[in-house]
Design a protein around this motif. Sequence first.
Motif, PDB file in Angstrom:
ATOM      1  N   SER A  96     -26.508   4.538  -0.484  1.00  0.00           N
ATOM      2  CA  SER A  96     -27.405   5.029   0.580  1.00  0.00           C
ATOM      3  C   SER A  96     -26.704   6.033   1.487  1.00  0.00           C
ATOM      4  O   SER A  96     -27.363   6.826   2.153  1.00  0.00           O
ATOM      5  CB  SER A  96     -27.916   3.863   1.427  1.00  0.00           C
ATOM      6  OG  SER A  96     -26.889   3.390   2.283  1.00  0.00           O
TER       7      SER A  96
ATOM      8  N   PHE B  87     -25.639   5.349   4.151  1.00  0.00           N
ATOM      9  CA  PHE B  87     -25.973   4.896   5.507  1.00  0.00           C
ATOM     10  C   PHE B  87     -24.937   3.835   5.878  1.00  0.00           C
ATOM     11  O   PHE B  87     -24.946   2.717   5.368  1.00  0.00           O
ATOM     12  CB  PHE B  87     -27.393   4.310   5.516  1.00  0.00           C
ATOM     13  CG  PHE B  87     -27.932   4.059   6.898  1.00  0.00           C
ATOM     14  CD1 PHE B  87     -28.688   5.030   7.564  1.00  0.00           C
ATOM     15  CD2 PHE B  87     -27.688   2.843   7.545  1.00  0.00           C
ATOM     16  CE1 PHE B  87     -29.187   4.795   8.835  1.00  0.00           C
ATOM     17  CE2 PHE B  87     -28.185   2.600   8.822  1.00  0.00           C
ATOM     18  CZ  PHE B  87     -28.935   3.583   9.464  1.00  0.00           C
TER      19      PHE B  87
ATOM     20  N   VAL C  81     -22.975   1.254   8.315  1.00  0.00           N
ATOM     21  CA  VAL C  81     -23.253   0.404   9.477  1.00  0.00           C
ATOM     22  C   VAL C  81     -22.002  -0.406   9.820  1.00  0.00           C
ATOM     23  O   VAL C  81     -21.293  -0.887   8.930  1.00  0.00           O
ATOM     24  CB  VAL C  81     -24.436  -0.560   9.194  1.00  0.00           C
ATOM     25  CG1 VAL C  81     -24.816  -1.336  10.452  1.00  0.00           C
ATOM     26  CG2 VAL C  81     -25.648   0.205   8.654  1.00  0.00           C
TER      27      VAL C  81
ATOM     28  N   ASN D 233     -21.504  -2.814   6.251  1.00  0.00           N
ATOM     29  CA  ASN D 233     -22.351  -3.030   5.078  1.00  0.00           C
ATOM     30  C   ASN D 233     -21.536  -2.814   3.808  1.00  0.00           C
ATOM     31  O   ASN D 233     -20.644  -1.957   3.752  1.00  0.00           O
ATOM     32  CB  ASN D 233     -23.632  -2.186   5.102  1.00  0.00           C
ATOM     33  CG  ASN D 233     -23.402  -0.699   5.284  1.00  0.00           C
ATOM     34  OD1 ASN D 233     -22.420  -0.280   5.869  1.00  0.00           O
ATOM     35  ND2 ASN D 233     -24.328   0.099   4.782  1.00  0.00           N
TER      36      ASN D 233
ATOM     37  N   GLU E 142     -22.320  -2.256  -0.132  1.00  0.00           N
ATOM     38  CA  GLU E 142     -23.372  -2.031  -1.133  1.00  0.00           C
ATOM     39  C   GLU E 142     -22.878  -2.399  -2.525  1.00  0.00           C
ATOM     40  O   GLU E 142     -21.693  -2.664  -2.734  1.00  0.00           O
ATOM     41  CB  GLU E 142     -23.836  -0.568  -1.054  1.00  0.00           C
ATOM     42  CG  GLU E 142     -24.460  -0.276   0.297  1.00  0.00           C
ATOM     43  CD  GLU E 142     -25.136   1.080   0.403  1.00  0.00           C
ATOM     44  OE1 GLU E 142     -24.894   1.955  -0.444  1.00  0.00           O
ATOM     45  OE2 GLU E 142     -25.915   1.253   1.370  1.00  0.00           O
TER      46      GLU E 142
ATOM     47  N   THR F 270     -26.479  -5.943  -2.214  1.00  0.00           N
ATOM     48  CA  THR F 270     -25.942  -5.350  -0.974  1.00  0.00           C
ATOM     49  C   THR F 270     -26.035  -6.334   0.188  1.00  0.00           C
ATOM     50  O   THR F 270     -27.001  -7.096   0.286  1.00  0.00           O
ATOM     51  CB  THR F 270     -26.769  -4.079  -0.638  1.00  0.00           C
ATOM     52  OG1 THR F 270     -26.466  -3.094  -1.624  1.00  0.00           O
ATOM     53  CG2 THR F 270     -26.460  -3.540   0.749  1.00  0.00           C
TER      54      THR F 270
ATOM     55  N   CYS G 166     -25.725  -6.535   4.536  1.00  0.00           N
ATOM     56  CA  CYS G 166     -25.696  -5.757   5.776  1.00  0.00           C
ATOM     57  C   CYS G 166     -24.444  -6.064   6.600  1.00  0.00           C
ATOM     58  O   CYS G 166     -23.848  -7.146   6.476  1.00  0.00           O
ATOM     59  CB  CYS G 166     -26.909  -6.103   6.646  1.00  0.00           C
ATOM     60  SG  CYS G 166     -28.470  -5.571   5.976  1.00  0.00           S
ATOM     61  N   ALA G 167     -24.122  -5.139   7.500  1.00  0.00           N
ATOM     62  CA  ALA G 167     -22.959  -5.277   8.374  1.00  0.00           C
ATOM     63  C   ALA G 167     -23.032  -6.539   9.245  1.00  0.00           C
ATOM     64  O   ALA G 167     -22.033  -7.243   9.441  1.00  0.00           O
ATOM     65  CB  ALA G 167     -22.869  -4.050   9.275  1.00  0.00           C
ATOM     66  N   GLU G 168     -24.231  -6.823   9.765  1.00  0.00           N
ATOM     67  CA  GLU G 168     -24.389  -7.960  10.676  1.00  0.00           C
ATOM     68  C   GLU G 168     -24.064  -9.273   9.968  1.00  0.00           C
ATOM     69  O   GLU G 168     -23.344 -10.126  10.476  1.00  0.00           O
ATOM     70  CB  GLU G 168     -25.824  -8.038  11.202  1.00  0.00           C
ATOM     71  CG  GLU G 168     -26.277  -6.837  12.000  1.00  0.00           C
ATOM     72  CD  GLU G 168     -26.872  -5.717  11.154  1.00  0.00           C
ATOM     73  OE1 GLU G 168     -26.399  -5.473  10.027  1.00  0.00           O
ATOM     74  OE2 GLU G 168     -27.822  -5.069  11.638  1.00  0.00           O
TER      75      GLU G 168
ATOM     76  N   CYS H 103     -29.575   1.653  15.603  1.00  0.00           N
ATOM     77  CA  CYS H 103     -29.734   0.968  14.310  1.00  0.00           C
ATOM     78  C   CYS H 103     -30.112  -0.485  14.599  1.00  0.00           C
ATOM     79  O   CYS H 103     -29.248  -1.297  14.967  1.00  0.00           O
ATOM     80  CB  CYS H 103     -28.431   1.058  13.515  1.00  0.00           C
ATOM     81  SG  CYS H 103     -28.492   0.190  11.948  1.00  0.00           S
ATOM     82  N   TYR H 104     -31.378  -0.786  14.465  1.00  0.00           N
ATOM     83  CA  TYR H 104     -31.854  -2.151  14.724  1.00  0.00           C
ATOM     84  C   TYR H 104     -31.549  -3.049  13.539  1.00  0.00           C
ATOM     85  O   TYR H 104     -31.611  -2.599  12.394  1.00  0.00           O
ATOM     86  CB  TYR H 104     -33.366  -2.133  14.982  1.00  0.00           C
ATOM     87  CG  TYR H 104     -33.685  -1.730  16.397  1.00  0.00           C
ATOM     88  CD1 TYR H 104     -33.815  -2.697  17.387  1.00  0.00           C
ATOM     89  CD2 TYR H 104     -33.797  -0.392  16.750  1.00  0.00           C
ATOM     90  CE1 TYR H 104     -34.080  -2.333  18.695  1.00  0.00           C
ATOM     91  CE2 TYR H 104     -34.054  -0.016  18.061  1.00  0.00           C
ATOM     92  CZ  TYR H 104     -34.197  -0.993  19.027  1.00  0.00           C
ATOM     93  OH  TYR H 104     -34.446  -0.643  20.321  1.00  0.00           O
ATOM     94  N   PRO H 105     -31.231  -4.311  13.778  1.00  0.00           N
ATOM     95  CA  PRO H 105     -30.975  -5.222  12.661  1.00  0.00           C
ATOM     96  C   PRO H 105     -32.237  -5.460  11.831  1.00  0.00           C
ATOM     97  O   PRO H 105     -33.335  -5.524  12.386  1.00  0.00           O
ATOM     98  CB  PRO H 105     -30.510  -6.518  13.340  1.00  0.00           C
ATOM     99  CG  PRO H 105     -30.854  -6.398  14.765  1.00  0.00           C
ATOM    100  CD  PRO H 105     -31.022  -4.953  15.087  1.00  0.00           C
ATOM    101  N   CYS H 106     -32.073  -5.582  10.533  1.00  0.00           N
ATOM    102  CA  CYS H 106     -33.231  -5.823   9.660  1.00  0.00           C
ATOM    103  C   CYS H 106     -33.732  -7.258   9.854  1.00  0.00           C
ATOM    104  O   CYS H 106     -33.070  -8.094  10.484  1.00  0.00           O
ATOM    105  CB  CYS H 106     -32.864  -5.558   8.200  1.00  0.00           C
ATOM    106  SG  CYS H 106     -31.908  -6.883   7.437  1.00  0.00           S
TER     107      CYS H 106
END
Length: 136
Positions: free
Chosen positions: A24, A26, A28, A44, A46, A53, A55-57, A89-92
């Motif tokens: 991506s 992208f 994070v 993150n 991937e 993948t 996420c960073a959180e 960048c809002y968390p998913c």
Amino acid sequence: MDINYTELVQLAQLSRARAYAPYSKFKVGAYLIDTNDECFYGCNIENASYSATICAERTAFMQAVAVGARKFKAIAIVGGLGDEITDFCYPCGVCLQFMSEFCDENFEIVLYNGKEIKVHTLGELMPFRFNKENLK
Ligand code: THU
């Protein structure tokens, strides 16, 4: 709460530099603090099989939970395409759900768009949550 948001966001940017996002592009970064002021980095990661993948959180939370942390104060998140940060960048939704397992509505989510810092609570971003209380 004695949280230095500027420092938190800077450390999230440091985490972001370690993102593995060849697909991506992208990247994070996340930086998580627990209630004992222990800190955890996340980025993150991937995978060629895209759904693998993470996420960073969640990377930050997994590192923390795996060494015994269970209560958290705040997480800073920065993300964007390429090198510059231009948007918040809002968390998913999956990450918000993951946070809901370990954090209450006052948990702080600190975002940065390259200019301003914005602080939300988990309660604001996910006002109705399915969590362990539902299973009692
Ligand atoms: N991503 C995160 O790490 N955190 C978020 O809150 C949103 C999305 C990652 C997943 C994927 O590697 C890339 O951003 C694009 O979706």
